[in-house]
Scaffold this active site. Structure first.
Site, short mmCIF file in Angstrom:
data_model
loop_
_atom_site.label_atom_id
_atom_site.label_comp_id
_atom_site.label_asym_id
_atom_site.label_seq_id
_atom_site.Cartn_x
_atom_site.Cartn_y
_atom_site.Cartn_z
N GLY A 164 0.86 -1.17 0.00
CA GLY A 164 0.00 0.00 0.00
C GLY A 164 0.89 1.22 0.00
N TRP B 249 -10.56 -4.24 -4.27
CA TRP B 249 -11.69 -4.71 -3.48
C TRP B 249 -11.46 -4.17 -2.07
CZ3 TRP B 249 -8.80 -7.71 -6.76
CH2 TRP B 249 -9.46 -8.24 -7.88
N ASP C 127 6.66 5.57 -4.32
CA ASP C 127 6.76 5.25 -2.90
C ASP C 127 8.20 5.02 -2.48
OD1 ASP C 127 3.96 5.23 -3.08
OD2 ASP C 127 3.87 3.05 -3.31
#
Length: 312
Positions: free
Chosen positions: A29, A102, A258
């Site tokens: 993430g 999802w 990131d």
């Protein structure tokens, strides 16, 4: 004593393609990726890395917490009954990625439900969050998070923000732009990506992106731009751009930004020299996009190589 680096956001279950045509399962993430790479680059005595989020009460959530802790990251993760981690799948086309998500039951959407103060922060500590962190929250949670960040800044913490614009997470483009600028106004350092900013804010070039964020209250804007030059502008008038070394074989651009953020911040927070920090960020991002998935193993030699590039 070292500083504390607290990242805030959502760590998800990742399904990433393998060369064999199957999918590997992992955890990743945007803000977690940065924390994970920062842990690999920074000595424990230099930075304590923490992650602030929420997970469910299921087995995969327990595995996720174990993964965070096994990575050497302090888990500031609360458990929410009847929730679960979000999930996403990566699709690749010539190294460029797209995603399917999802996350309707994602516990991280409730990470700020009862938030008052962020944990264990002091003068000189770092708090890192992104536009995705803000986007996944309900409006009340967004307000709670921004107020907690405001209090952390008042204590002397350095607030760092990556806008990471994701319009699918917002009700409208106008809502996304409004909350992005509200969040960025709390951050001394902003780390936007020009392609996204140009599309959604209409910036003519990376310098315009930097100026917009400086005009919004930040003191340092570092504008990533793929394989084009990184543009850095400071409120003190210091400005430069850096051309990343090209990579012929781009395998997967997942977590490029990131990982750049991680190396930039680790170097900059150790010694505030933006040029050297940008070189470190570009070196690590180049390493990461040469492999598949968000979290690419970083060995000691990779770290040495990234630091060697600083004097190149």
């Amino acid at each position: 004593m070292g500083k504390r680096f607290l990242a805030i956001g959502e760590c998800m279950v990742e399904f990433s393609p393998t060369p064999e045509g199957t999918y590997a399962i992992g955890f990743a993430g945007d803000t977690f990726n940065t924390a994970w790479y920062a842990r690999r680059l920074a000595a424990p005595e230099q930075l304590e890395i923490g992650y602030f989020s929420a997970v469910g009460d299921d087995d995969i959530s327990r595995q996720l917490i174990g993964f965070i802790e096994d990575a050497g990251i302090t888990s500031n993760v609360k458990v929410i009954d009847d929730a679960a981690p979000g999930m996403y799948m990566i699709y690749l086309n010539n190294g460029e990625r797209s995603f399917q998500y999802w996350r309707s039951r994602s516990a991280a959407r409730r990470l700020a439900d009862d938030l008052v103060d962020l944990p264990d922060l002091a003068q000189g500590d770092i708090v890192y969050f992104s536009g995705i962190t803000v986007a996944i929250l309900a409006e009340e949670g967004r307000l709670r998070l921004l107020e907690a960040l405001r209090r952390a800044a008042a204590k002397g913490a350095e607030i760092v923000f990556d806008p990471n614009l994701r319009p699918r997470l917002w009700a409208s483009g106008e809502e996304m732009r409004t909350w992005t600028m509200r969040a960025a106004a709390l951050a001394g350092i902003v780390l936007p990506s020009f392609e996204d900013e140009a599309e959604h804010f209409g910036d003519r070039d990376a310098h315009a992106t930097a100026e917009r964020y400086l005009g919004n209250g930040s003191r340092l804007a570092v504008v990533k731009n793929g394989q084009d030059p990184v543009v850095v502008r400071g409120a003190d008038g210091d400005s430069f751009q850096y051309q990343p070394e090209p990579l012929a074989d781009v395998v997967d651009t997942t977590a490029a930004g990131d990982s750049f953020n991680a190396a930039f911040l680790v170097e900059y927070l150790d010694r505030p020299r933006p040029r050297e920090a940008v070189r470190a960020g570009c070196a690590l991002a180049r390493h990461v996009i040469g492999s598949r998935g968000a979290l690419v193993p970083v060995s000691k030699i990779d770290v040495i190589n990234s630091k060697t590039r600083l004097s190149a």
